[in-house]
Write a protein that holds these residues in place. Structure first.
Motif, PDB file in Angstrom:
ATOM      1  N   MET A 156      -2.546  38.586   3.592  1.00 54.18           N
ATOM      2  CA  MET A 156      -3.049  39.965   3.581  1.00 54.18           C
ATOM      3  C   MET A 156      -3.234  40.471   2.159  1.00 54.18           C
ATOM      4  SD  MET A 156      -3.349  40.702   6.824  1.00 54.18           S
ATOM      5  CE  MET A 156      -3.537  42.486   6.775  1.00 54.18           C
ATOM      6  N   ILE A 166      -4.489  44.227  11.069  1.00 55.08           N
ATOM      7  CA  ILE A 166      -3.704  43.147  11.669  1.00 55.08           C
ATOM      8  C   ILE A 166      -2.311  43.648  12.042  1.00 55.08           C
ATOM      9  CG2 ILE A 166      -2.910  40.770  11.383  1.00 55.08           C
ATOM     10  CD1 ILE A 166      -5.939  41.097  11.104  1.00 55.08           C
ATOM     11  N   ARG A 223       1.953  38.091   5.105  1.00 51.21           N
ATOM     12  CA  ARG A 223       1.826  39.082   4.026  1.00 51.21           C
ATOM     13  C   ARG A 223       1.109  38.490   2.811  1.00 51.21           C
ATOM     14  NH1 ARG A 223       7.683  41.731   5.235  1.00 51.21           N
ATOM     15  NH2 ARG A 223       6.921  43.683   6.167  1.00 51.21           N
ATOM     16  N   ARG A 259      -9.477  43.332  10.136  1.00 55.09           N
ATOM     17  CA  ARG A 259      -8.877  43.997   8.976  1.00 55.09           C
ATOM     18  C   ARG A 259      -7.638  44.819   9.313  1.00 55.09           C
ATOM     19  NH1 ARG A 259     -11.183  40.645   7.053  1.00 55.09           N
ATOM     20  NH2 ARG A 259     -12.740  40.611   5.383  1.00 55.09           N
ATOM     21  N   ALA A 295      -7.436  45.175   3.881  1.00 52.09           N
ATOM     22  CA  ALA A 295      -6.763  44.879   5.140  1.00 52.09           C
ATOM     23  C   ALA A 295      -5.382  45.523   5.184  1.00 52.09           C
ATOM     24  CB  ALA A 295      -6.635  43.368   5.323  1.00 52.09           C
ATOM     25  N   THR A 296      -4.928  45.848   6.387  1.00 53.38           N
ATOM     26  CA  THR A 296      -3.607  46.443   6.580  1.00 53.38           C
ATOM     27  C   THR A 296      -2.802  45.598   7.562  1.00 53.38           C
ATOM     28  OG1 THR A 296      -4.389  47.855   8.403  1.00 53.38           O
ATOM     29  CG2 THR A 296      -4.465  48.762   6.152  1.00 53.38           C
ATOM     30  N   LEU A 297      -1.482  45.623   7.385  1.00 56.13           N
ATOM     31  CA  LEU A 297      -0.597  44.852   8.258  1.00 56.13           C
ATOM     32  C   LEU A 297       0.445  45.771   8.871  1.00 56.13           C
ATOM     33  CD1 LEU A 297       0.303  42.043   9.322  1.00 56.13           C
ATOM     34  CD2 LEU A 297       1.846  41.916   7.354  1.00 56.13           C
ATOM     35  N   ALA A 342      -2.732  34.422   9.577  1.00 60.90           N
ATOM     36  CA  ALA A 342      -3.312  35.677   9.094  1.00 60.90           C
ATOM     37  C   ALA A 342      -4.640  35.432   8.378  1.00 60.90           C
ATOM     38  CB  ALA A 342      -2.324  36.377   8.161  1.00 60.90           C
ATOM     39  N   LEU A 375      -8.300  37.173   9.226  1.00 57.00           N
ATOM     40  CA  LEU A 375      -9.107  37.820   8.194  1.00 57.00           C
ATOM     41  C   LEU A 375     -10.480  37.173   8.084  1.00 57.00           C
ATOM     42  CD1 LEU A 375      -6.294  38.183   5.516  1.00 57.00           C
ATOM     43  CD2 LEU A 375      -7.393  40.080   6.759  1.00 57.00           C
TER      44      LEU A 375
END
Length: 334
Positions: free
Chosen positions: A203, A180, A200, A178, A209-211, A169, A173
């Motif tokens: 992130m 993901i 996580r 951003r 950023a979003t997961l 991750a 990034l």
């Protein structure tokens, strides 16, 4: 009629005990006698009754290995490493494929117990070690492979999957992605959960950023292809710009699914990271960035841990943890 040990002894002009020593303890027999007995064995076509020998000795010349998916090249390499080291000890490896199924895993553990194997190398489907404990209580040591026991009751050989997920991750990034998505499953598989936890953590270091978590029914190419096709059907603004897959097979499937539709390009539209770094990760249409695990070394270390446990049952369980390595290729613009 089958040739017996007595037949070999008679033809070689030695006692039955000498033939037994040639087969089991050749160092105790004169080299010329060993050569003569083996020549007679070859001439008569003698095959030892290993099942009877196992019953007498109370133990076989084999180890059991249970993996989540024998079709996955990662586990194939683990098995090769285990076979290589087991051969050094004069022991063979019996491979069982649980296929991510509890009942199949339990059936193999029961079978290996009945076969009186020297020990079992187990990649458990879940964190439940009750069956492993039952084997250990029966005198059959267990080593966890590609997994760890939180209580430290069993020897284990694994990779730090939390760190591996973090590396994957973090790399996405670092390339500017951003939005993901993490693809993997079932979530009950420890390796999947640990890799997601690592992602996580990375992130959390980038607030913008979003997961998105996409749980798959299996860790296979077909499951990944379904993910790739689904992403390709989304509106451009709803798509992730980076995807981290829990293993390389899923990543290969995502790459295929994206290519079927033709309008979702890797890495231009979406960067893609896999896990395991299996051999054909670098041979795909777009070579895959992946988190490498030393699969063969894991198999070797697992057998070493098992024989250490056999030689000293009272010793503290060995805990071997390898560090993962990020290998950057074209699927993330590398």
């Amino acid at each position: 009629m089958a040739v017996s040990v007595k037949d070999v002894a008679r033809a070689a002009g030695v006692s039955v005990g000498t033939v037994s020593n040639v087969l089991n303890r050749p160092a105790k027999v004169a080299p010329a006698t060993v050569e003569r007995v083996h020549a007679v064995i070859a001439e008569l076509g003698f095959v030892r009754n290993d099942a009877a020998r196992q019953l007498r000795a109370g133990r076989s010349r084999s180890l059991g290995l249970v993996v989540l998916d024998s079709a996955n090249p990662f586990f194939a390499e683990v098995a090769r490493g285990a076979e290589q080291r087991a051969a050094d000890h004069g022991v063979s490896v019996l491979l069982g494929n649980s296929d991510q199924n509890d009942e199949r895993e339990n059936a193999y553990l029961d079978l290996f117990r009945e076969q009186r194997v020297n020990g079992v190398l187990l990649t458990p489907l879940s964190g439940d070690t009750v069956r492993a404990a039952a084997l250990a209580a029966a005198g059959i040591p267990v080593v966890l492979v590609d997994a760890e026991d939180p209580d430290g009751s069993f020897p284990s050989v694994a990779v730090d999957d939390v760190e591996g997920g973090y590396l994957a991750a973090q790399h996405l990034l670092a390339t500017g992605r951003r939005r993901i998505a993490f693809a993997g499953g079932p979530a009950s598989i420890r390796q999947v959960a640990d890799r997601l936890e690592g992602a996580r953590r990375a992130m959390a270091e980038v607030p913008t950023a979003t997961l998105e978590v996409i749980e798959t029914p299996a860790l296979t190419v077909l499951a990944g292809r379904a993910v790739g096709e689904e992403l390709g059907h989304r509106a451009v603004g709803d798509r992730p710009d980076g995807v981290f897959c829990a293993n390389d097979l899923l990543a290969v499937g995502v790459l295929q699914g994206a290519g079927i539709l033709g309008d979702l390009r890797v890495p231009d539209d979406v960067a893609l990271v896999g896990y395991d770094d299996i051999d054909f990760a670098q041979a795909t249409v777009v070579p895959l960035t992946s988190v490498r695990q030393p699969a063969r070394e894991i198999g070797v270390a697992a057998v070493d841990a098992l024989f250490a446990s056999l030689s000293d049952p009272d010793a503290a369980p060995a805990r071997v943890r390898f560090r993962p390595e990020l290998v950057v290729r074209a699927s993330t613009g590398g």
